[in-house]
Motif scaffolding. Structure first.
Motif: not given
Ligand SMILES: Cc1cc2nc3c(=O)[nH]c(=O)nc-3n(C[C@H](O)[C@H](O)[C@H](O)COP(=O)(O)OP(=O)(O)OC[C@H]3O[C@@H](n4cnc5c(N)ncnc54)[C@H](O)[C@@H]3O)c2cc1C
Length: 312
Positions: A20-41
Motif C-alpha cells: 500500500n505505497q503511494p504511487l500517483g503522488a510520486q508522479g508528475w500529476f501528483k494525484c492518483g492511488g497507491a500501489a498494492e505492493k511496491l518492489f525495489k530490486p
C-alpha cells in the motif's frame, strides 16, 4: 525460500517489498492511488529471481511517471521501481553509450554532450527515464529514440534476458510493439562526433523553446493525445498537416476544466492538475476532449498518456 506479503507468497528477494505505497503522488500529476505492493530490486539478478517465481501476479513498472495517470483506486499486483543500480551511464567507443533504464533522459543528454557525442540532445527535452523513453519511443523536434538506439537489453515477463534492436520492436510514432510485461534494463545509443560547446548550446536552445511553449513547471504529463496521422485527417477532409492541439483548440478545449483538471492555456494538448485534481478528473477531462473531437471532426484521438489501475 519465500516470504509472505499481503497473503501472497513472494520469492526471497533482497530488495524491499512494501504494501500500500503511494504511487500517483510520486508522479508528475501528483494525484492518483497507491500501489498494492511496491518492489525495489537491488540488481538485475534480484529482479530475475522475482520474475521467475512470481506466478500469476500482475506486474507493472514505471520510471519517472511523467507519462502516466495512476487511477484513484490504485494499482493491484506488484509495481516495480528500479533502484540506483539501473541508472548507470557508460561511455563506449565510436560515439556509443550504454545507459541504464532508470537514467534520466536529461542526464543522458548532458553526459553525451560532455563526451562530444551529438544527436542525443532531444533527450534533454523529455523529463522521463530511458525505460519510459524506450516504451514510448519518445521524441521531440524531429528525433526519436529509434533514430539513435542500437539495441536494448530486456527481461521477459518470466525473467529471461533478451536483446532487441529497434527494428525487432517495430518502433514507430510513440509506439513499441514489445508486449506489456517486458522490462527494459538498459539501452545502447549511437550518436555522431560533435563539439561539447555546440551540443550544450543546442540543449540550451531546446530548454528555451520548451519554456516558451509548454507548461513544464505545472503538474502535467506532457502531450495528452498523439497527433493523428495525415492519412486519418485526409480521410475526413481535414488538412493533413494539422496537429492535435489545433483540433483541441477548435472544439473549445483550451483552458477547459473538469474538477481540478484543466487543459493548459499555454499548450492545449497538455493537461494539468491545478492543485485539487483527482485522477478521475484528469481522465474525464481527456474523455470530454475525445468526445468533442469525435463529434466535430470524426477523428478518434489516441491517448498518449498511459492510464493504469482501478477507477474509484
Ligand atoms: C513537461 C513534459 C514534457 C514532455 N515532453 C515530451 C516530449 O517532448 N516527447 C515525448 O515523447 N514525451 C514527452 N513527455 C512524456 C514523457 O516524459 C515521456 O513519454 C517519457 O518517455 C516517459 O518516461 P517515464 O520514465 O516518465 O515513464 P513512465 O510515465 O514512468 O511510464 C511510461 C510507460 O513506460 C513504461 N516503462 C517505464 N519504465 C520502463 C521499463 N524500465 N521497462 C518497461 N517499461 C517501462 C511504463 O510501464 C509505462 O507504460 C513529456 C512529459 C512532461 C511531463
Amino acid at each position: 525460500m519465500t516470504s509472505i506479503c499481503n497473503n501472497i507468497l513472494l520469492p526471497d528477494v533482497r530488495g524491499s517489498v512494501r504494501e500500500n505505497q503511494p504511487l500517483g503522488a510520486q508522479g508528475w500529476f501528483k494525484c492518483g492511488g497507491a500501489a498494492e505492493k511496491l518492489f525495489k530490486p537491488v540488481d538485475v539478478e534480484d529482479l530475475q529471481l522475482f520474475l521467475s517465481s512470481k506466478g500469476d501476479e500482475d506486474i507493472h513498472i514505471f520510471g519517472a511517471l511523467s507519462n502516466t495517470i495512476i487511477r484513484d483506486g490504485g494499482l493491484p499486483g506488484t509495481t516495480i521501481r528500479l533502484g540506483r543500480d539501473f541508472a548507470q551511464i557508460e561511455m563506449l567507443e565510436d560515439y556509443r553509450m550504454k545507459v541504464g533504464a532508470l537514467a534520466l533522459d536529461g542526464n543522458v543528454a548532458r553526459a553525451a554532450a560532455e563526451a562530444g557525442i551529438a544527436g542525443l540532445e532531444f533527450l534533454s527535452g523529455i523529463p522521463g527515464t530511458i525505460g519510459g523513453a524506450l516504451r514510448m519511443n519518445a521524441g521531440c523536434y524531429g528525433t526519436e529514440i529509434k533514430d539513435v538506439l542500437l539495441e536494448c537489453e530486456c527481461l521477459s515477463p518470466d525473467g529471461e534476458l533478451k536483446v532487441f534492436t529497434p527494428a525487432e520492436m517495430h518502433l514507430s510514432y510513440r509506439h513499441n510493439d514489445l508486449p506489456e510485461g517486458w522490462i527494459f534494463l538498459n539501452a545502447t545509443f549511437r550518436g555522431i562526433a560533435g563539439k561539447p560547446e555546440d551540443i550544450l548550446a543546442q540543449i540550451n536552445h531546446i530548454k528555451m523553446r520548451r519554456e516558451e511553449s509548454q507548461p513544464i513547471r505545472e503538474k502535467t504529463g506532457g502531450s495528452t493525445f498523439a497527433n493523428p496521422s495525415g492519412e486519418e485527417l485526409e480521410k475526413v477532409g481535414i488538412d493533413p498537416s494539422m496537429k492535435v492541439w489545433q483540433l483541441i483548440d477548435q472544439v473549445g478545449g483550451r483552458g477547459l476544466r473538469v474538477g481540478g483538471a484543466q487543459m493548459s492555456e499555454k499548450h492545449c494538448n497538455f493537461m494539468i492538475n491545478t492543485g485539487t485534481a483527482t485522477a478521475s478528473d484528469l481522465e474525464d477531462l481527456g474523455e470530454e476532449i475525445r468526445r468533442r473531437v469525435k463529434e466535430t471532426f470524426d477523428i478518434g484521438l489516441r491517448w498518449e498518456i498511459r492510464r493504469m489501475g482501478i477507477q474509484k
